[in-house]
Write a protein that holds these residues in place. Structure first.
Motif, mmCIF file in Angstrom:
data_model
loop_
_atom_site.group_PDB
_atom_site.id
_atom_site.type_symbol
_atom_site.label_atom_id
_atom_site.label_comp_id
_atom_site.label_asym_id
_atom_site.label_seq_id
_atom_site.Cartn_x
_atom_site.Cartn_y
_atom_site.Cartn_z
ATOM 1 N N MET A 1 72.723 20.042 19.762
ATOM 2 C CA MET A 1 72.758 21.481 19.514
ATOM 3 C C MET A 1 71.332 22.034 19.529
ATOM 4 O O MET A 1 70.443 21.462 18.916
ATOM 5 N N VAL A 2 71.130 23.142 20.232
ATOM 6 C CA VAL A 2 69.819 23.779 20.276
ATOM 7 C C VAL A 2 69.761 24.813 19.160
ATOM 8 O O VAL A 2 70.426 25.836 19.208
ATOM 9 N N LEU A 3 68.977 24.524 18.121
ATOM 10 C CA LEU A 3 68.989 25.304 16.903
ATOM 11 C C LEU A 3 68.171 26.577 17.020
ATOM 12 O O LEU A 3 67.229 26.656 17.789
ATOM 13 N N ALA A 4 68.536 27.572 16.170
ATOM 14 C CA ALA A 4 67.799 28.822 16.035
ATOM 15 C C ALA A 4 67.991 29.716 17.255
ATOM 16 O O ALA A 4 68.843 29.459 18.095
ATOM 17 N N THR A 5 67.195 30.774 17.333
ATOM 18 C CA THR A 5 67.372 31.771 18.391
ATOM 19 C C THR A 5 66.026 32.216 18.937
ATOM 20 O O THR A 5 65.084 32.442 18.180
ATOM 21 N N SER A 6 65.937 32.331 20.254
ATOM 22 C CA SER A 6 64.775 32.946 20.884
ATOM 23 C C SER A 6 65.255 33.820 22.034
ATOM 24 O O SER A 6 66.372 33.637 22.535
ATOM 25 N N LEU A 7 64.415 34.759 22.456
ATOM 26 C CA LEU A 7 64.819 35.641 23.547
ATOM 27 C C LEU A 7 63.595 36.201 24.253
ATOM 28 O O LEU A 7 62.468 36.119 23.766
ATOM 29 N N GLY A 8 63.859 36.776 25.416
ATOM 30 C CA GLY A 8 62.828 37.442 26.198
ATOM 31 C C GLY A 8 63.420 38.648 26.903
ATOM 32 O O GLY A 8 64.582 38.622 27.306
ATOM 33 N N VAL A 9 62.620 39.703 27.035
ATOM 34 C CA VAL A 9 63.049 40.943 27.692
ATOM 35 C C VAL A 9 61.904 41.456 28.560
ATOM 36 O O VAL A 9 60.765 41.559 28.102
ATOM 37 N N LYS A 10 62.223 41.804 29.798
ATOM 38 C CA LYS A 10 61.240 42.455 30.661
ATOM 39 C C LYS A 10 61.154 43.944 30.340
ATOM 40 O O LYS A 10 62.152 44.576 29.990
ATOM 41 N N PHE A 11 59.974 44.518 30.507
ATOM 42 C CA PHE A 11 59.851 45.968 30.562
ATOM 43 C C PHE A 11 58.971 46.334 31.747
ATOM 44 O O PHE A 11 58.568 45.456 32.517
ATOM 45 N N LYS A 12 58.684 47.606 31.911
ATOM 46 C CA LYS A 12 58.058 48.095 33.136
ATOM 47 C C LYS A 12 56.734 47.404 33.454
ATOM 48 O O LYS A 12 56.460 47.064 34.596
ATOM 49 N N ASN A 13 55.925 47.170 32.419
ATOM 50 C CA ASN A 13 54.596 46.604 32.645
ATOM 51 C C ASN A 13 54.370 45.273 31.945
ATOM 52 O O ASN A 13 53.225 44.865 31.759
ATOM 53 N N GLY A 14 55.452 44.587 31.551
ATOM 54 C CA GLY A 14 55.253 43.328 30.845
ATOM 55 C C GLY A 14 56.538 42.719 30.323
ATOM 56 O O GLY A 14 57.638 43.029 30.810
ATOM 57 N N VAL A 15 56.394 41.877 29.308
ATOM 58 C CA VAL A 15 57.546 41.192 28.716
ATOM 59 C C VAL A 15 57.395 41.147 27.201
ATOM 60 O O VAL A 15 56.282 41.213 26.665
ATOM 61 N N VAL A 16 58.525 41.020 26.528
ATOM 62 C CA VAL A 16 58.568 40.797 25.085
ATOM 63 C C VAL A 16 59.257 39.455 24.846
ATOM 64 O O VAL A 16 60.344 39.204 25.387
ATOM 65 N N LEU A 17 58.623 38.577 24.069
ATOM 66 C CA LEU A 17 59.207 37.305 23.668
ATOM 67 C C LEU A 17 59.380 37.315 22.155
ATOM 68 O O LEU A 17 58.522 37.833 21.434
ATOM 69 N N ALA A 18 60.473 36.727 21.667
ATOM 70 C CA ALA A 18 60.721 36.730 20.226
ATOM 71 C C ALA A 18 61.480 35.474 19.810
ATOM 72 O O ALA A 18 62.212 34.886 20.613
ATOM 73 N N ALA A 19 61.307 35.077 18.557
ATOM 74 C CA ALA A 19 62.032 33.940 17.988
ATOM 75 C C ALA A 19 62.022 34.057 16.476
ATOM 76 O O ALA A 19 61.142 34.702 15.896
ATOM 77 N N ASP A 20 63.003 33.423 15.846
ATOM 78 C CA ASP A 20 63.042 33.406 14.383
ATOM 79 C C ASP A 20 62.150 32.283 13.851
ATOM 80 O O ASP A 20 61.555 31.534 14.618
#
Length: 207
Positions: free
Chosen positions: A1-20
């Motif tokens: 099982m891959v624990l916890a949560t992470s994500l990524g989102v593109k925007f016009k001039n870059g990216v947002v990365l996040a994790a708990d």
């Protein structure tokens, strides 16, 4: 099982990365302060879900190899460069001692185009406009699918990422204890921490 949560989102001039920040084992919370978001250079970062020890080892291997690579080519590595190197490292270990981690590589290519690449524990690569991994991925993906659109502004992307992480934390017991956010754009990088604790006195007021 891959624990916890992470994500990524593109925007016009870059990216947002996040994790708990939570680290769990069975029904126990081992840590509330594990950082699962990492800046590689001014143009690339990582976020992960899985075992923090595996992420630490991968980070050390990657940092060493990227330093050599950047010295050799005399320029900063791109998201594609870093994702390919991670893919090779993880693929080589797929049958013996695999890394229990799903990783999102995000940042800017040489032409300043934002890119997010998802890697599975066997080194498979998939490019996406947005993505979520880990035990809270289903909840986070629902928010990302609803609110994502092409050419988001930075503030919009950060808000969507935070909202998706909060949805995952509220519904996944293995995710929690705050959100680390890394923003990479053509104007530089920015890191911030967002508390994500629900006060019991407020639970009855939630709609």
């Amino acid at each position: 099982m891959v624990l916890a949560t992470s994500l990524g989102v593109k925007f016009k001039n870059g990216v947002v990365l996040a994790a708990d920040r939570r680290v769990s084992y069975g029904g126990f919370i081992l840590s509330k302060a594990a950082k699962k978001v990492m800046k590689i250079n001014e143009r690339v970062g990582l976020s992960m879900s899985g075992l923090p020890a595996d992420f630490q080892e991968l980070s050390e291997i990657l940092s060493y190899n990227i330093a050599l690579y950047e010295m050799d080519i005399e320029r900063k590595a791109t998201p594609t460069n870093i994702a390919r190197l991670l893919s090779i490292i993880m693929y080589q270990r797929r049958f013996y001692g695999p890394f229990y981690a799903e990783i999102l590589v995000g940042g800017l290519e040489q032409n300043n185009m934002p890119k997010i690449i998802v890697l599975d524990p066997a080194g498979g690569m998939l490019e996406e406009d947005y993505a979520a991994t880990g035990t809270g991925a289903q909840m986070a993906t629902g928010i990302l699918e609803r609110y994502f659109k092409k050419d988001l502004e930075k503030d919009e992307a950060v808000e969507i990422a935070e909202r998706a992480m909060r949805a995952a934390i509220e519904r996944d017991a293995l995710s929690g204890d705050g959100i680390d956010i890394l923003i990479i754009s053509d104007s530089g990088t920015e890191e911030k921490f967002v508390p994500a604790r629900i006060e019991w006195k407020d639970v009855g007021r939630r709609s």
